[in-house]
Design an enzyme around this catalytic site. Structure first.
Site, short mmCIF file in Angstrom:
data_model
loop_
_atom_site.label_atom_id
_atom_site.label_comp_id
_atom_site.label_asym_id
_atom_site.label_seq_id
_atom_site.Cartn_x
_atom_site.Cartn_y
_atom_site.Cartn_z
N SER A 260 -22.08 -38.46 -17.50
CA SER A 260 -22.74 -37.11 -17.19
C SER A 260 -23.53 -37.36 -15.73
CB SER A 260 -23.91 -36.62 -18.29
OG SER A 260 -24.61 -37.68 -18.58
N HIS B 36 -16.16 -35.10 -17.81
CA HIS B 36 -17.43 -34.63 -18.27
C HIS B 36 -17.70 -33.54 -19.21
CE1 HIS B 36 -21.92 -33.54 -17.77
NE2 HIS B 36 -21.72 -33.79 -18.91
N GLU C 251 -16.08 -30.85 -16.88
CA GLU C 251 -16.09 -31.05 -15.50
C GLU C 251 -15.20 -32.23 -15.16
OE1 GLU C 251 -20.23 -30.42 -13.13
OE2 GLU C 251 -20.44 -31.75 -14.47
N ASN D 242 -25.05 -30.90 -13.66
CA ASN D 242 -26.41 -31.61 -13.79
C ASN D 242 -27.43 -31.77 -12.59
OD1 ASN D 242 -26.29 -32.17 -16.72
ND2 ASN D 242 -25.46 -34.12 -16.41
#
Length: 721
Positions: free
Chosen positions: A430, A451, A463, A501
């Site tokens: 992440s 991800h 992702e 993130n």
């Protein structure tokens, strides 16, 4: 041949039955675009004038009947006058009513999907027969509108008011058994019997064995409910639907109010009421934004399809690291029919992964979504192992071990020596740089990030992170695998936090600043949930895990020290020090207890409220709008930076990633659409007014230039849909 066009052909099936075939040329599916609707009007006129036609069948020559209206043509509705939209709808209604009024029995033969306007066509015929594997429905409220081509008029008169409200407001695709049970279709047959069934039914009508005229009359009459029954049904459903839809999604409630308004009217007057209400709803910002999300999703599908020729099909996958995340990945792959090896170094971790997959499957069985035999088949697609030898022949590996670059590096180096040279290797990280992890591999060209978001089986986004040496073929194979798993793969470039993130942590940073100013986190949570988020920032941090957030925040601070170092960190540091890790140890911003069904319920912990108050020497008073700005502005500005830097390729993919990855309120259309709606200059002014609070509120250069030129993200940077 009675009529021939580019989308519709009408010809005699035998000496008395005609067949109207939908077959939109140069398209994989049938859609009701303007040209098709025009042809339908002409075709019906031709049929009405053909004295030899005693019965009519509507059928599709494609694998689906009609998937609905052409949504790309819907965009111009947002800019036209309301009356023009009403007139456009009434023109379609005239066509559908002309079909309904033909001097002969009519039947729709439904294969594949008949959705939205495609199902409204079917409602205009006297009978509907569908294949066992077909689905029908009216999903319009998902786009912020409701059925506007007779759906709210004909469906309640056909299947009853309560059923119609559930169909329209629930917006679900209905399988054949449910459609038959509710009376929306008259028969269900095998695919190879569809045409024969239609012929038999029409011949029964012609022979007088079936009374199609009485059946038709019920659809064009007033709703057959006494006033008291109507009032009770409508008022009860309005309260229930309003509570479920919430204040940001007005279309389900408006659909009910529309049905209530025209319940005492015959068809033509009722259609006029529907068209007027539809026009008002279609021109709301919510409809524009939800249609935008839909079109972004269509754009993503085309992007995925364009990569397919370079992809190697993943026949078998592997996940390294069992546990909750590994078990979730294994479940998702196995559930979608792709066998997967689940490898770990410890038996308890393997068991935890199997328990995770089993738990998800048991819930599906208990809800009637799956049979026990299907559950067994999925579990058989997961092969647990402690041995590397069992991954030798897989096509793609997902490394999902602990979020530590050293540990991941060791595991990646080990797996490279065990798999075949053509296998793609991915890391479910992440935050850790893909380029950094790639240094552990001899061949970094076949490596990228993959991800997943937790819980894997619920969160749509994946992702796919491109490293500096990752090949197009590696990306294409990973995207194709994610797509085959039923996920929404969005390709992003490598940077700390990647895309989702990276933009989420400035949001958390703004939240931390609010706490340092003495703002109550419970107030913030409630406010952001009213604003449209599925959960407030404190609750979200508890779900993510405070320890995970603490680690990720350190990564982000190192990667972007000028903006993210020291911004709102005090609260997270305090929580981490107190070992309040969130739901995982039942103590975070909230305390957690399991209810009777085993679900965690949050409780207020007064001791924490007092400790957080200690972070602020001089509490400030903020109005709700300022609290929202503290959180939304940093997130939105970081999205703009990511677009400027090419971390994410398009506004459509950026906004879609936020909706699918962190639950950004869909009715706002995404962060970039949200800024476009406010106006970039107005948004810059709001950010500038807070620049002294934190560098998180500094406007990126390109966005400021766009604002000065009066540009928008979607106007300047969005590719054509």
């Amino acid at each position: 041949m009675i009529y021939a066009g580019n989308a519709i052909q009408v010809e005699m099936h035998d000496h008395q039955l005609a067949k109207l075939t939908f077959d939109l040329k140069h398209q994989s599916v049938n859609k009701l675009n303007a040209a098709t609707l025009s042809e339908l009007q002409q075709a019906i006129a031709a049929i009405a004038g053909a004295s030899s036609v005693k019965g009519l069948m509507l059928i599709s020559d494609k694998s689906t009947f009609i998937v609905g209206a052409d949504i790309t043509e819907f965009l111009h509705f947002f800019g036209i006058e309301e009356q023009d939209l009403i007139d456009a709808n009434m023109k379609v209604n005239e066509t559908f009513s002309a079909l309904e009024d033909l001097p002969m029995p009519t039947v729709s033969l439904i294969n594949g999907l008949a959705l939205g306007g495609g199902f409204e066509v079917c409602l205009s015929t006297d009978y509907r027969i569908m294949t066992a594997d077909a689905k029908v429905g009216l999903p319009e409220v998902k786009l912020g509108i409701f059925p506007g081509w007779g759906g709210t008029v004909r469906l309640p008169r056909l299947i009853g008011l309560d059923n119609a409200i559930e169909w329209i407001c629930g917006a679900n695709e209905k399988k054949s058994a449910a459609a038959l049970k509710d009376g929306a279709v008259d028969a269900v047959v095998a695919s190879d019997q569809l045409l024969e069934a239609g012929v038999h039914l029409l011949n029964q009508c012609i022979a007088g064995d079936l009374d199609y005229q009485t059946k038709r009359a019920a659809k064009i009459a007033k709703l057959p409910l006494a006033p008291l029954e109507q009032m009770m049904a409508f008022e009860t459903s309005k309260g229930f639907v309003a509570g479920k839809a919430g204040p940001h999604y007005p279309s389900p409630l408006t659909a009910i109010k529309t049905m209530q308004k025209h319940a005492g009217m015959t068809r033509d007057k009722a259609l006029a009421v529907e068209a007027k209400s539809f026009a008002k709803m279609a021109q709301t910002p919510v409809a524009a934004n939800l249609v935008g999300i839909f079109l972004a999703d269509q754009y993503l599908k085309r992007t995925v399809k364009a990569l397919a020729p370079k992809a190697t099909k993943v026949e078998q996958a592997a996940v390294l690291g069992a546990g909750i995340m590994g078990g979730g990945i294994a479940y998702q792959s196995a559930y979608k029919g792709i066998p997967i090896v689940m490898k770990d170094i410890a038996e308890p971790a393997i068991q935890l992964g199997l328990d995770e997959a089993t738990g998800i499957l048991e819930k599906r069985v208990s809800r009637g979504q799956m049979k026990p035999a299907q559950m067994a088949k999925v579990l058989n697609n997961i092969r647990p192992t402690l041995n590397y030898a069992d991954v030798a022949n897989v096509d793609l590996v997902v490394e999902a071990v602990v979020e530590n670059p050293m540990v991941k590096g060791i595991v990646l180096a080990e797996i490279e020596d065990q798999v075949k040279d053509s296998a793609v290797i991915t890391s479910n990280t992440s935050t850790i740089s893909i380029n950094l992890l790639a240094k552990s591999l001899k061949d970094p060209t076949r490596f990228c990030g993959m991800h997943f978001f937790n819980p894997v089986h619920k969160m749509p986004l994946v992702e796919v992170i491109r490293g500096s040496q990752t090949t197009d073929e590696t990306i294409a194979t990973t995207v194709a695998y994610a797509n085959a798993m039923g996920k929404k793969p969005i390709v992003v470039k490598d940077c700390p936090g990647f895309f989702v993130n990276r933009v989420l942590f400035p949001y958390f940073g703004g939240f931390g600043i609010l706490l340092e100013q003495g703002i109550d986190f419970i107030r913030v949570d409630k406010l952001m949930e009213r604003f449209g988020w599925p959960m407030g920032p404190a609750y979200l941090l508890d779900v993510v895990g405070i320890d995970t957030a603490h680690h990720a925040q350190a990564v982000m601070a190192e990667g972007f020290p000028e903006r993210m170092a020291g911004q709102g960190e005090a609260a997270i540091d305090l929580m981490f020090k107190e070992q309040r890790f969130g739901q995982k140890n039942k103590l975070g911003f909230y305390a957690y207890e399991k209810d009777k069904k085993g679900r965690l319920q949050k409780q207020v912990d007064k001791s924490l409220v007092e400790k957080l108050a200690g972070l602020c020497a001089n509490p400030v008073e903020l109005i709700d709008e300022k609290i929202i700005d503290h959180l939304m502005i940093p997130l939105c500005l970081e999205v703009a930076r990511c677009l400027e830097e090419g971390i994410v390729a398009t506004p459509a993919e950026a906004d879609l990633a936020l909706v699918y990855g962190i639950g950004f309120p869909p009715f706002l259309g995404g962060a970039l659409k949200y800024m476009d709606t406010i106006g970039l200059q107005a948004f810059c002014d709001k950010a500038d007014a807070m620049a002294a609070v934190s560098p998180l509120y500094l406007v990126p250069t390109q966005m400021r230039e766009m604002a000065a030129q009066g540009e928008t993200f979607y106007g300047k940077l969005q590719p054509a849909h």
